[in-house]
Design an enzyme around this catalytic site. Structure first.
Site, PDB file in Angstrom:
ATOM      1  N   TYR A 103       0.824  -1.206   0.000  1.00  0.00           N
ATOM      2  CA  TYR A 103       0.000   0.000   0.000  1.00  0.00           C
ATOM      3  C   TYR A 103       0.858   1.256   0.000  1.00  0.00           C
ATOM      4  CZ  TYR A 103       0.871   0.922   5.008  1.00  0.00           C
ATOM      5  OH  TYR A 103       1.464   1.222   6.211  1.00  0.00           O
ATOM      6  N   ARG A 132       8.217   3.995  -4.757  1.00  0.00           N
ATOM      7  CA  ARG A 132       8.217   3.059  -3.629  1.00  0.00           C
ATOM      8  C   ARG A 132       7.205   1.934  -3.856  1.00  0.00           C
ATOM      9  NH1 ARG A 132       7.248   5.233   2.365  1.00  0.00           N
ATOM     10  NH2 ARG A 132       5.148   5.479   1.516  1.00  0.00           N
ATOM     11  N   HIS A 172      -1.339 -21.091  -0.176  1.00  0.00           N
ATOM     12  CA  HIS A 172      -0.241 -20.193   0.186  1.00  0.00           C
ATOM     13  C   HIS A 172       0.622 -19.803  -1.003  1.00  0.00           C
ATOM     14  CE1 HIS A 172      -1.487 -21.558   4.121  1.00  0.00           C
ATOM     15  NE2 HIS A 172      -0.710 -20.643   4.686  1.00  0.00           N
ATOM     16  N   ARG A 217      -7.894 -20.251  -2.250  1.00  0.00           N
ATOM     17  CA  ARG A 217      -6.924 -20.083  -1.167  1.00  0.00           C
ATOM     18  C   ARG A 217      -5.837 -21.160  -1.204  1.00  0.00           C
ATOM     19  NH1 ARG A 217      -5.489 -21.178   4.011  1.00  0.00           N
ATOM     20  NH2 ARG A 217      -4.847 -19.370   5.244  1.00  0.00           N
ATOM     21  N   LYS A 270       6.509  -1.987   1.933  1.00  0.00           N
ATOM     22  CA  LYS A 270       5.319  -1.386   2.552  1.00  0.00           C
ATOM     23  C   LYS A 270       4.138  -2.336   2.378  1.00  0.00           C
ATOM     24  CE  LYS A 270       3.122   3.141   3.098  1.00  0.00           C
ATOM     25  NZ  LYS A 270       3.223   3.229   4.556  1.00  0.00           N
ATOM     26  N   LEU A 322      11.060   1.283   7.165  1.00  0.00           N
ATOM     27  CA  LEU A 322      10.492   1.691   5.879  1.00  0.00           C
ATOM     28  C   LEU A 322      11.162   3.005   5.462  1.00  0.00           C
ATOM     29  CD1 LEU A 322       8.106   1.195   3.810  1.00  0.00           C
ATOM     30  CD2 LEU A 322       6.939   3.014   5.064  1.00  0.00           C
ATOM     31  N   GLU A 369      11.855   2.349  14.243  1.00  0.00           N
ATOM     32  CA  GLU A 369      10.938   3.374  13.748  1.00  0.00           C
ATOM     33  C   GLU A 369       9.643   3.280  14.540  1.00  0.00           C
ATOM     34  OE1 GLU A 369       9.602   2.624   9.697  1.00  0.00           O
ATOM     35  OE2 GLU A 369       9.623   0.474  10.053  1.00  0.00           O
TER      36      GLU A 369
HETATM   37  N1  PLP Z   1       7.317   3.730   8.987  1.00  0.00           N
HETATM   38  C1  PLP Z   1       6.177   3.017   8.985  1.00  0.00           C
HETATM   39  C2  PLP Z   1       6.161   1.685   9.666  1.00  0.00           C
HETATM   40  C3  PLP Z   1       5.025   3.517   8.364  1.00  0.00           C
HETATM   41  O1  PLP Z   1       3.901   2.779   8.370  1.00  0.00           O
HETATM   42  C4  PLP Z   1       5.070   4.785   7.747  1.00  0.00           C
HETATM   43  C5  PLP Z   1       3.886   5.337   7.098  1.00  0.00           C
HETATM   44  O2  PLP Z   1       2.872   4.733   6.989  1.00  0.00           O
HETATM   45  C6  PLP Z   1       6.262   5.501   7.776  1.00  0.00           C
HETATM   46  C7  PLP Z   1       7.375   4.945   8.393  1.00  0.00           C
HETATM   47  C8  PLP Z   1       6.369   6.862   7.148  1.00  0.00           C
HETATM   48  O3  PLP Z   1       6.325   6.743   5.736  1.00  0.00           O
HETATM   49  P1  PLP Z   1       5.840   7.978   4.842  1.00  0.00           P
HETATM   50  O4  PLP Z   1       6.704   9.129   5.210  1.00  0.00           O
HETATM   51  O5  PLP Z   1       6.056   7.513   3.443  1.00  0.00           O
HETATM   52  O6  PLP Z   1       4.410   8.209   5.175  1.00  0.00           O
END
Ligand code: PLP
Length: 301
Positions: free
Chosen positions: A33, A52, A102, A100, A149, A207, A182
């Site tokens: 996403y 991304r 895997h 379904r 993501k 991320l 993070e």
């Molecule tokens: N880290 C995580 C785990 C996130 O879910 C997000 C945003 O959803 C971010 C960092 C920040 O990413 P962005 O600056 O692209 O929104």
């Protein structure tokens, strides 16, 4: 006005918008996403989001559903149909729908594409930034590919719920070395007593946030010194400032970590300077080109 979602080529009221029960996003979190800020009737940094998104899809061997230009048409339409002047746009792409199992469907099935948009009052974010947020720390318990993501966000949901129950807004994941990776939905930063910005390198432990990338650009423009390295919870507690970044929060000052006040316990000047300068360094693609008059004045700025 009912909200409108895009699902696989159709624009539908949310009440009628659905994916199949055997969609792999629903069954296996086999989906990725993006969340893109909408500001002043424009999509913020769509190119970075496309880059991304395509990387996430590539890493999981999910087909890119469509061209960037076709995707942009849908993004603008979803934002416009929902009359979002300030807010966010959500895009999800799953591996698609299949009986379904895997292992990946063979032959491959078309990816499922969903988009929604929602307005968010800008004043609310500004008020929060003036106050700053509290964060808690929780042990890192996610898989090692958080650089992708993916919609597999259960640890993030649990961490953010724990933060809420503790009266905080965000939870910072802490690795086995006592270093912050993070936040549950944000990247984490500190400003040292010497005024150096520190944030973890975007390799595999975090991320690579789009807001993080732009904040690095803004910091360079403001002549700030930056170190991309891990920092510990202890270092954060003794920092001059701390803040988080995400498309939904922008640069958001952190005023306490596990109830220890950061600096003087008020939002830091560096964080606020980065926040205020942020949109001078973003790509802005208007949702409407010729129909700006459609926006009611009350939605402006
Ligand atoms: N880290 C995580 C785990 C996130 O879910 C997000 C945003 O959803 C971010 C960092 C920040 O990413 P962005 O600056 O692209 O929104």
């Amino acid at each position: 006005m009912s909200r409108i979602a895009y699902v696989n080529g159709r624009y539908l009221p949310h009440s009628a918008a659905a994916v199949h029960i055997e969609d792999r996003g629903f069954q296996f979190a086999d989906a990725v996403y993006e969340v893109c800020e909408i500001r002043d009737g424009a999509l913020v940094d769509p190119t970075l989001h496309f880059e991304r998104l395509e990387r996430s899809l590539r890493e999981l061997a999910i087909a890119v559903p469509t061209s960037r230009s076709a995707m942009l048409v849908v993004m603008r339409r979803v934002a416009a149909l929902n009359r979002v002047h300030d807010g966010s746009l959500y895009i999800q792409v799953s591996r698609g729908q299949a009986r379904r199992d895997h292992v990946f469907p063979s032959p491959a099935v078309p990816p499922t594409v969903v988009m929604t948009a929602k307005p968010v009052a800008r004043a609310k974010g500004e008020a929060l930034a003036e106050q700053g947020i509290k964060v808690i720390t929780v042990p890192e318990n996610r898989w090692s590919r958080v650089d992708i993501k993916s919609v597999s966000l259960l640890p993030n949901c649990l961490a953010k719920q724990a933060a809420k129950e503790a009266g905080a807004r965000e939870a910072w994941f802490v690795d086995a070395n006592g270093c912050v990776t993070e936040g549950g939905s944000t990247n984490a930063w500190i400003v040292t007593r010497d005024g150096v910005l520190v944030t973890r390198p975007a390799e595999y432990g975090i991320l690579r946030g789009i807001t993080r990338t732009v904040t690095l650009k803004v910091a360079a423009k403001l002549g700030l010194k930056v170190e991309e390295r891990a920092f510990s919870v202890e270092e954060a507690k003794h920092a001059r400032e701390a803040f988080v970044t995400a498309a939904t929060t922008l640069v958001m000052p952190v005023v306490a970590v596990d109830d220890a006040p950061i600096g003087n316990g008020a939002p830091g000047t560096t964080a606020l300077a980065l926040r205020h300068a942020f949109h001078d360094s973003t790509e802005m693609v208007p949702v409407h080109t010729a129909a700006r008059h459609l926006w009611p004045r009350s939605h402006a700025g």
